[in-house]
Write an enzyme that holds these catalytic residues in place. Sequence first.
Site, PDB file in Angstrom:
ATOM      1  N   ARG A 135       0.560  -1.249   0.094  1.00  0.00           N
ATOM      2  CA  ARG A 135      -0.042   0.101  -0.047  1.00  0.00           C
ATOM      3  C   ARG A 135       0.920   1.371  -0.088  1.00  0.00           C
ATOM      4  NH1 ARG A 135      -3.140  -0.855   5.256  1.00  0.00           N
ATOM      5  NH2 ARG A 135      -4.467   0.897   4.683  1.00  0.00           N
ATOM      6  N   LYS A 137       2.603   2.560   2.071  1.00  0.00           N
ATOM      7  CA  LYS A 137       2.854   3.205   3.445  1.00  0.00           C
ATOM      8  C   LYS A 137       4.182   2.797   4.394  1.00  0.00           C
ATOM      9  CE  LYS A 137      -2.159   3.099   4.397  1.00  0.00           C
ATOM     10  NZ  LYS A 137      -2.299   4.694   4.424  1.00  0.00           N
ATOM     11  N   HIS A 145       8.730  -1.704  14.268  1.00  0.00           N
ATOM     12  CA  HIS A 145       8.071  -2.621  13.415  1.00  0.00           C
ATOM     13  C   HIS A 145       8.938  -3.910  12.946  1.00  0.00           C
ATOM     14  CE1 HIS A 145       4.045  -3.986  11.505  1.00  0.00           C
ATOM     15  NE2 HIS A 145       5.111  -4.379  10.440  1.00  0.00           N
ATOM     16  N   HIS A 148      10.864  -5.912  15.881  1.00  0.00           N
ATOM     17  CA  HIS A 148       9.981  -6.815  16.496  1.00  0.00           C
ATOM     18  C   HIS A 148       9.361  -7.898  15.566  1.00  0.00           C
ATOM     19  CE1 HIS A 148       6.622  -7.894  19.035  1.00  0.00           C
ATOM     20  NE2 HIS A 148       5.704  -7.472  18.337  1.00  0.00           N
ATOM     21  N   THR A 206      -0.849   0.979  22.284  1.00  0.00           N
ATOM     22  CA  THR A 206       0.715   0.852  22.528  1.00  0.00           C
ATOM     23  C   THR A 206       0.949   0.946  24.030  1.00  0.00           C
ATOM     24  OG1 THR A 206       0.880   2.370  20.607  1.00  0.00           O
ATOM     25  CG2 THR A 206       2.753   2.179  21.947  1.00  0.00           C
ATOM     26  N   GLN A 209       0.694  -2.917  24.990  1.00  0.00           N
ATOM     27  CA  GLN A 209       1.905  -3.377  24.772  1.00  0.00           C
ATOM     28  C   GLN A 209       3.166  -3.187  25.722  1.00  0.00           C
ATOM     29  OE1 GLN A 209       1.745  -1.952  20.759  1.00  0.00           O
ATOM     30  NE2 GLN A 209       1.382  -3.804  19.922  1.00  0.00           N
TER      31      GLN A 209
END
Length: 315
Positions: A135, A137, A145, A148, A206, A209
């Site tokens: 997409r 992005k 990201h 992880h 967040t 988490q």
Amino acid sequence: MEALSRLVEGYHDLMDNKSDQRVKDWFLMSSPFPTLAICLTYVFTVKVLGPKLMENRKPFELKRILIFYNLFQVLFSIWLFRESLKSGWFTTYSFRCQPVDYSNSPDAIRTVHGCWWYYFSKFTEFFDTIFFVMRKKFDHVSKLHVIHHGIMPMSVWFGVKFTPGGHSTFFGMLNTFVHIVMYSYYLLAALGPKVQKYLWWKKYLTALQMVQFVLVFLHAFQLLFIDCDYPRAFVWWIGMHAVLFYHLFSDFYKQAYLKKAARREKAKVKVEVDTSKETIDSETKDRMLPLLNGFGNGSALGDVRQRMAGAVASQ
């Protein structure tokens, strides 16, 4: 050569004699290298190959795919969370010290299967990033990201290979619960603007988490201060992962919410100052306008000239 030979022997001894023999023939469990190769391929794909392929392409429209994908992840996470509860959390497992059951009892084997499926779920989560790339992005493909998602399959592999059950599954139990909430959020976001306006609670996701990693950290490192029949190496392995991920998520939270809020407040103050300045300038201009108009159309300047001419004539 002797050092290399000892290293190879130590590796085979670790894999053959010190690992859980129940999983040695399971898919991807015989060696860590296939999992490592998949993780490295993922990082290369989302950071190099994917952006290159999408460079001159239009973003893909994936709304329907995203809805089904996130729905699948919600249901998969619910099942994994249920399996972690069935293994004993909140019933027979101890939060203080829970050794691994290496027997072939039905409950122990069910727990091992649950651990393997949790490991497998870390691969399905790669699609989070792949869809971002498709997409275009790219700002979502952040350091947090990629690290992880890129680390987790390799980390969980060691857990399944050596300690599939007991104390270490606390992390999986918490993580699957968080993923139920997280993928539910993503599912609602994929439904479009009519639903997205109600998703004001993203920053609390967040925060959830981060709380998860604090609990994992405390739960793991408590074993350093008590006697428990659980490998100390995995206490450090799990605890240090919790520290790393807490740091990464904390940094993301500061950048995405706290500093962004501070920038918005600063911009708001600047707008208010600029507006006040424009208002003052406008009021000053309104008071000066008659005088300026007078000089402009010659009336005020004519009065001054007439008075000067009258004074000269009288002399």
